[in-house]
Scaffold this motif. Sequence first.
Motif, PDB file in Angstrom:
ATOM      1  N   GLN A 129       0.841  -1.203   0.000  1.00 14.82           N
ATOM      2  CA  GLN A 129       0.000   0.000   0.000  1.00 14.82           C
ATOM      3  C   GLN A 129       0.872   1.247   0.000  1.00 14.82           C
ATOM      4  OE1 GLN A 129      -2.744  -0.124   3.297  1.00 14.82           O
ATOM      5  NE2 GLN A 129      -4.042  -1.611   2.254  1.00 14.82           N
ATOM      6  N   VAL A 130       1.943   1.199   0.762  1.00 11.80           N
ATOM      7  CA  VAL A 130       2.829   2.355   0.826  1.00 11.80           C
ATOM      8  C   VAL A 130       3.559   2.534  -0.511  1.00 11.80           C
ATOM      9  CG1 VAL A 130       4.809   3.329   2.037  1.00 11.80           C
ATOM     10  CG2 VAL A 130       3.042   2.135   3.311  1.00 11.80           C
ATOM     11  N   VAL A 131       3.954   1.406  -1.101  1.00 10.66           N
ATOM     12  CA  VAL A 131       4.598   1.471  -2.424  1.00 10.66           C
ATOM     13  C   VAL A 131       3.630   2.134  -3.403  1.00 10.66           C
ATOM     14  CG1 VAL A 131       5.380   0.061  -4.393  1.00 10.66           C
ATOM     15  CG2 VAL A 131       6.096  -0.534  -2.085  1.00 10.66           C
ATOM     16  N   PHE A 132       2.376   1.725  -3.341  1.00  9.24           N
ATOM     17  CA  PHE A 132       1.373   2.297  -4.236  1.00  9.24           C
ATOM     18  C   PHE A 132       1.298   3.814  -4.057  1.00  9.24           C
ATOM     19  CE2 PHE A 132      -2.859   3.967  -4.897  1.00  9.24           C
ATOM     20  CZ  PHE A 132      -3.115   3.563  -6.193  1.00  9.24           C
ATOM     21  N   PHE A 133       1.199   4.250  -2.798  1.00 10.18           N
ATOM     22  CA  PHE A 133       1.068   5.689  -2.555  1.00 10.18           C
ATOM     23  C   PHE A 133       2.297   6.437  -3.064  1.00 10.18           C
ATOM     24  CE2 PHE A 133       2.188   9.397  -0.051  1.00 10.18           C
ATOM     25  CZ  PHE A 133       1.093  10.202  -0.315  1.00 10.18           C
ATOM     26  N   VAL A 148      12.477  -1.309  -7.608  1.00 11.18           N
ATOM     27  CA  VAL A 148      12.546  -2.771  -7.734  1.00 11.18           C
ATOM     28  C   VAL A 148      12.572  -3.474  -6.364  1.00 11.18           C
ATOM     29  CG1 VAL A 148      13.989  -4.663  -8.610  1.00 11.18           C
ATOM     30  CG2 VAL A 148      13.698  -2.612  -9.976  1.00 11.18           C
ATOM     31  N   LEU A 149      13.321  -2.921  -5.411  1.00 11.20           N
ATOM     32  CA  LEU A 149      13.506  -3.662  -4.149  1.00 11.20           C
ATOM     33  C   LEU A 149      12.288  -3.699  -3.214  1.00 11.20           C
ATOM     34  CD1 LEU A 149      17.264  -2.899  -3.508  1.00 11.20           C
ATOM     35  CD2 LEU A 149      16.247  -5.024  -4.304  1.00 11.20           C
ATOM     36  N   PRO A 150      11.628  -2.560  -2.949  1.00  4.84           N
ATOM     37  CA  PRO A 150      10.434  -2.658  -2.077  1.00  4.84           C
ATOM     38  C   PRO A 150       9.367  -3.550  -2.695  1.00  4.84           C
ATOM     39  CG  PRO A 150      11.071  -0.370  -2.358  1.00  4.84           C
ATOM     40  CD  PRO A 150      11.915  -1.159  -3.304  1.00  4.84           C
ATOM     41  N   LEU A 151       9.246  -3.467  -4.007  1.00  9.75           N
ATOM     42  CA  LEU A 151       8.272  -4.321  -4.690  1.00  9.75           C
ATOM     43  C   LEU A 151       8.679  -5.791  -4.518  1.00  9.75           C
ATOM     44  CD1 LEU A 151       5.854  -3.557  -6.462  1.00  9.75           C
ATOM     45  CD2 LEU A 151       7.250  -4.064  -8.456  1.00  9.75           C
ATOM     46  N   THR A 180       8.048  -7.570  -1.225  1.00 10.36           N
ATOM     47  CA  THR A 180       6.673  -7.996  -0.950  1.00 10.36           C
ATOM     48  C   THR A 180       6.149  -9.027  -1.943  1.00 10.36           C
ATOM     49  OG1 THR A 180       6.078  -5.938  -2.010  1.00 10.36           O
ATOM     50  CG2 THR A 180       5.758  -6.043   0.343  1.00 10.36           C
ATOM     51  N   ILE A 181       6.556  -8.924  -3.223  1.00  8.88           N
ATOM     52  CA  ILE A 181       5.953  -9.877  -4.170  1.00  8.88           C
ATOM     53  C   ILE A 181       6.903 -10.935  -4.725  1.00  8.88           C
ATOM     54  CG2 ILE A 181       4.200  -8.174  -4.866  1.00  8.88           C
ATOM     55  CD1 ILE A 181       5.631  -8.195  -7.634  1.00  8.88           C
ATOM     56  N   ASN A 182       8.203 -10.685  -4.663  1.00  8.47           N
ATOM     57  CA  ASN A 182       9.091 -11.671  -5.291  1.00  8.47           C
ATOM     58  C   ASN A 182       9.739 -12.556  -4.237  1.00  8.47           C
ATOM     59  OD1 ASN A 182      10.620 -12.858  -7.464  1.00  8.47           O
ATOM     60  ND2 ASN A 182      12.396 -11.819  -6.599  1.00  8.47           N
ATOM     61  N   MET A 183       9.300 -13.792  -4.159  1.00  6.13           N
ATOM     62  CA  MET A 183       9.860 -14.687  -3.147  1.00  6.13           C
ATOM     63  C   MET A 183      10.215 -16.017  -3.790  1.00  6.13           C
ATOM     64  SD  MET A 183       8.012 -13.792   0.265  1.00  6.13           S
ATOM     65  CE  MET A 183       7.827 -12.090   0.721  1.00  6.13           C
TER      66      MET A 183
END
Length: 434
Positions: free
Chosen positions: A165-169, A316-319, A322-325
């Motif tokens: 959510q914070v990334v989105f904002f 790239v990193l905050p995303l 949260t999504i790349n595992m």
Amino acid sequence: MKKKKLALHWKIIIGLVLGVLFGLLSSSMGWNDFVLDWIKPVGTVFVNLLKLIAMPLVVASLIVGVSSLSDVSKLSRLGGKTIGIYLATTVIAITIGLVTVNVLQPGSYLSTQKRDELKSRYATEAASKSEKAEMVTEQGPLQPLVDMVPDNLFKALGDNTNMLQVVFFAVFFGIALILLPREKTTHVRGFFEGVNEIILKLVDLIMGMAPYGVFALLASLIAEFAGNNPADAIELLQALSMYSLTVIIGLGAMIFIIYPLIFKLFTKFKYARFFKGIAPAQMLAFSTSSSSATLPVTMERVEDHLGVSDEVSSFVLPLGATINMDGTSLYQAVATVFIAQAFGTDLSLTQQLTIVLTATLASIGSAGVPGAGMVMLVIVLESVGLDTAGIALVVAVDRILDMVRTVVNVTGDATVAVVVASSEGQLRDVTEEE
Ligand code: ASP
């Protein structure tokens, strides 16, 4: 002549090894209460400091990063590329997991008696994981999209699990900055640039404490795992050794085969140098089992030691955290097939392909916090019709495997950051600066 200081990663390794040794010693001497009262808090303070700066860092660095792009189309290209590569590496990871578990057949090494013992011993924990996952499966298909858009910025900032959510904002805010004439936003940009610099300095300061933090984390983890009955813990480890080994071999293949190959194919970067640069972040990932808590360090290492531009790393990193595992998805694939093998259920090829799909989604949905991957494992089990109570078979060693898979998660994010930066011409040479 200036005395050469011991490199940070060596100091952390020393902390790590001493932490393990001290944990073992204390559980055999019965000092566990002392460790939990006096040593564990040092580790908790260290992790809290990292978490404390993670959100502000994401906001400041993303706003600075996005707003420095010349136009919005560049952002969507960067976004598309990043998500595409993230998906590709996740699918590769799951495939490696499936191949390893099908070849090694760890489920066949677990005796029926041990299986039933584990099942009844961890039944409550397995049920609580299923309950948590149930809340996710009951949601509609577009819920992840809805969850990404916060209705209150401060609420989003107030909960570390709301990173997306914070990334989105921050991206949204950054887009507005790109669209406005530069002179109108000079102060705002200056402010966030300053905050960004200050937080990266804070990361530096916190890292000074890393060897002690890592020592405390490892010592208390072992004291908690072994309790006052180390023999019991060793027996558990033995029963699940083939399964754990399978996960670790798969994860090792990512770090020592797949990522180096990606580096060779898509960049001119030497993997050995990458490995040296990212090592402190990997060690923190190992000690904290959390990609989110490690994020500030991953960003600092990737920017200052690997030469990736702020623009790329801040996006790239905050995303990725949260999504790349990659590690989590590989583990979910291995665990699912292991549970099926232990119950004597044969999984067809279609079912194994279903695992590729659901483990991709489940790893995207896992938060970057300890144990999240195991909760989402429930979804993968359900997708192939396995009893979710099977989670009880893998609970005992989950924390240990979590440490290793988090290392892979963080390494995967950093790899993609370097690949994207190199393809965008955003990689500076830092050999001189080091
Ligand atoms: N602990 C992992 C992470 O933070 C997620 C998981 O697999 O449980 O990356």
